[in-house]
Write a protein that holds these residues in place. Structure first.
Motif, mmCIF file in Angstrom:
data_model
loop_
_atom_site.group_PDB
_atom_site.id
_atom_site.type_symbol
_atom_site.label_atom_id
_atom_site.label_comp_id
_atom_site.label_asym_id
_atom_site.label_seq_id
_atom_site.Cartn_x
_atom_site.Cartn_y
_atom_site.Cartn_z
ATOM 1 N N ARG B 82 0.847 -1.216 0.000
ATOM 2 C CA ARG B 82 0.000 0.000 0.000
ATOM 3 C C ARG B 82 0.871 1.251 0.000
ATOM 4 N N ASP B 88 -5.139 2.341 -1.794
ATOM 5 C CA ASP B 88 -5.816 1.068 -1.602
ATOM 6 C C ASP B 88 -5.407 0.039 -2.664
ATOM 7 N N TYR B 90 -6.112 -4.136 -4.153
ATOM 8 C CA TYR B 90 -6.958 -5.343 -4.124
ATOM 9 C C TYR B 90 -6.067 -6.527 -4.480
ATOM 10 N N HIS B 225 -3.101 -1.693 -7.257
ATOM 11 C CA HIS B 225 -3.839 -0.495 -6.866
ATOM 12 C C HIS B 225 -5.261 -0.610 -7.420
ATOM 13 N N PRO B 246 -11.106 -2.955 -2.008
ATOM 14 C CA PRO B 246 -9.867 -2.681 -1.265
ATOM 15 C C PRO B 246 -9.705 -3.658 -0.094
ATOM 16 N N GLU B 248 -8.901 -4.711 3.481
ATOM 17 C CA GLU B 248 -8.770 -4.130 4.816
ATOM 18 C C GLU B 248 -7.899 -5.056 5.633
#
Lengths: 266, 266
Positions: B82, B88, B90, B225, B246, B248
């Motif tokens: 990140r 963010d 994935y 990204h 995204p 977490e």
């Protein structure tokens, strides 16, 4: 070139002896040019990889290349082996393994004497390899791996692998390799071009493929005590030699002298 | 887990960053057990070597294994990526490469973004791998090799190799590799289980086969990204994911907590 007691004890216990930079850069250059010449030859002694073009190994070049003829009688290679085997030796096999940049294939786990006993009926493991590096051997270009002390258990059961590479080999199964490595560990001697590795004919070894951009050429002299010559002539004469004449070593400067002779002749 | 200026500068210049022992032996043990379970599964995400039995790579295990689900959201892996990608991310791909003892085959020279661009139409190289070692990586068990600074030249021409291994790959020709190594050298980071290697998606790399008796399992998170998600859905969803949510990150102790949860449930 005489091995000392410590070297002899290590060889007996571990099955190998590494001699860093035994040959000079000048001598290595002579041999490396010879290797390139030989790999470019179209003759049956030059075995190709499965791709059909990359040189894998070239046999018996001491019979058709002058630098190799001299290397095959070099006192720095023949001397230590004579000392360990305790007497006159003859040339059982002479080969240049290419392990070419990008395309050099594996040599599976095996013992050399396993092959010499099964294929050639060599009576005892009173024969051994001395291997000379023609390039720096690094972590990248397919260094030989040896299992220390694996020579202590005699000839290990093996299967004749005709599939994995272009060259048939008596290879040892994975479970046995795992057990031997558990007991003895694994080493992969690296060093400058000109370094030599002497190892017992029952020492288990192999080498991975080479996907680096650097060749890793090694010349092997397989020397055998003259009393222990092979009894069976199944393999081609250029693979398992039938001339049991004791090798008479040349002078220590025989390779560099060749450079002078060539220069003088031009 | 925040990268410092020196680390960021090295990553930019060299294209890689090695983080020794980023995960503890306990965490590695949890993941290693997961990898064994997964490799034993009979499902399409688990790709076998050419021998048809040895696991080569297992995709998308974050979707069917709880330890992998947590690893895919681990702050020590997601955080640095990140930070470098600036926002963010994935999960584009999640895989466990086995490089199994004795039978693990090569990964040819390639760039990851080369594949992501050609097959998946990922717009830019704003995605990268972070690789976690599940065993010690040594000189013997098929360490990854990287060409430092090779990420600076963008996407390099490649051919689609469907032959060499059981898994298709966009691979770079030998002449180009030789030139890039001439310029940047070659590294093969080694380290204890739990170490991690973060590398630019255009950094050229490959790995040799593994003929040692030691596995060399590595988990790769390929994080992208969110703005840079793929545009083409040619490859299976379990190879190139289509969920651009995204990630977490979980708590730092999420893997060891799993051990406690399992123990409590028994």
């Amino acid at each position: 070139m005489v091995l000392n007691d410590e070297q002899l004890a290590q060889f007996d216990r571990e099955g190998w002896l590494f001699m860093p930079e035994l040959f000079s850069p000048g001598e290595v250059a002579v041999l490396n040019r010879a290797a390139r010449r030989i790999f470019a030859m179209d003759r049956e002694e030059v075995v190709r990889e499965k791709d059909g073009t990359t040189a894998r190994t070239a046999f018996a070049a001491q019979n058709y290349d002058e630098a190799c003829r001299r290397l095959g009688r070099h006192p720095r290679l023949v001397g230590p082996v004579r000392q360990i085997l305790g007497g006159d030796v003859y040339m059982h096999q002479f080969k240049i393994n290419a392990k070419a940049a990008f395309n050099g294939d594996v040599w599976q786990w095996h013992q050399d004497y396993g092959t010499w006993a099964r294929d050639d009926e060599m009576p005892e493991p009173r024969a051994m390899n001395i291997a000379l590096f023609l390039e720096d051997v690094t972590e990248f270009n397919g260094a030989l791996m040896f299992i220390p002390r694996s020579h202590k258990g005699g000839v290990i059961e093996a299967g004749h692998d005709l599939q994995t590479t272009s060259y048939p080999l008596w290879t040892i199964d994975n479970a046995t390799i795992a057990r031997l490595v558990e007991e003895g560990g694994l080493i992969a001697p690296r060093g400058k071009a000109g370094s030599a590795m002497l190892f017992h004919s029952n020492l288990v070894h192999g080498s991975p493929s080479n996907m680096s951009p650097w060749d890793r050429t090694i010349v092997y002299l397989s020397l055998c005590h003259v009393d222990n010559h092979i009894r069976r002539f199944k393999r081609a004469e250029w693979i398992a030699h039938r001339d049991f004449t004791p090798i008479e070593a040349l002078e220590d400067d025989c390779l560099m002298a060749l450079v002078d002779e060539i220069a003088a002749a031009e």
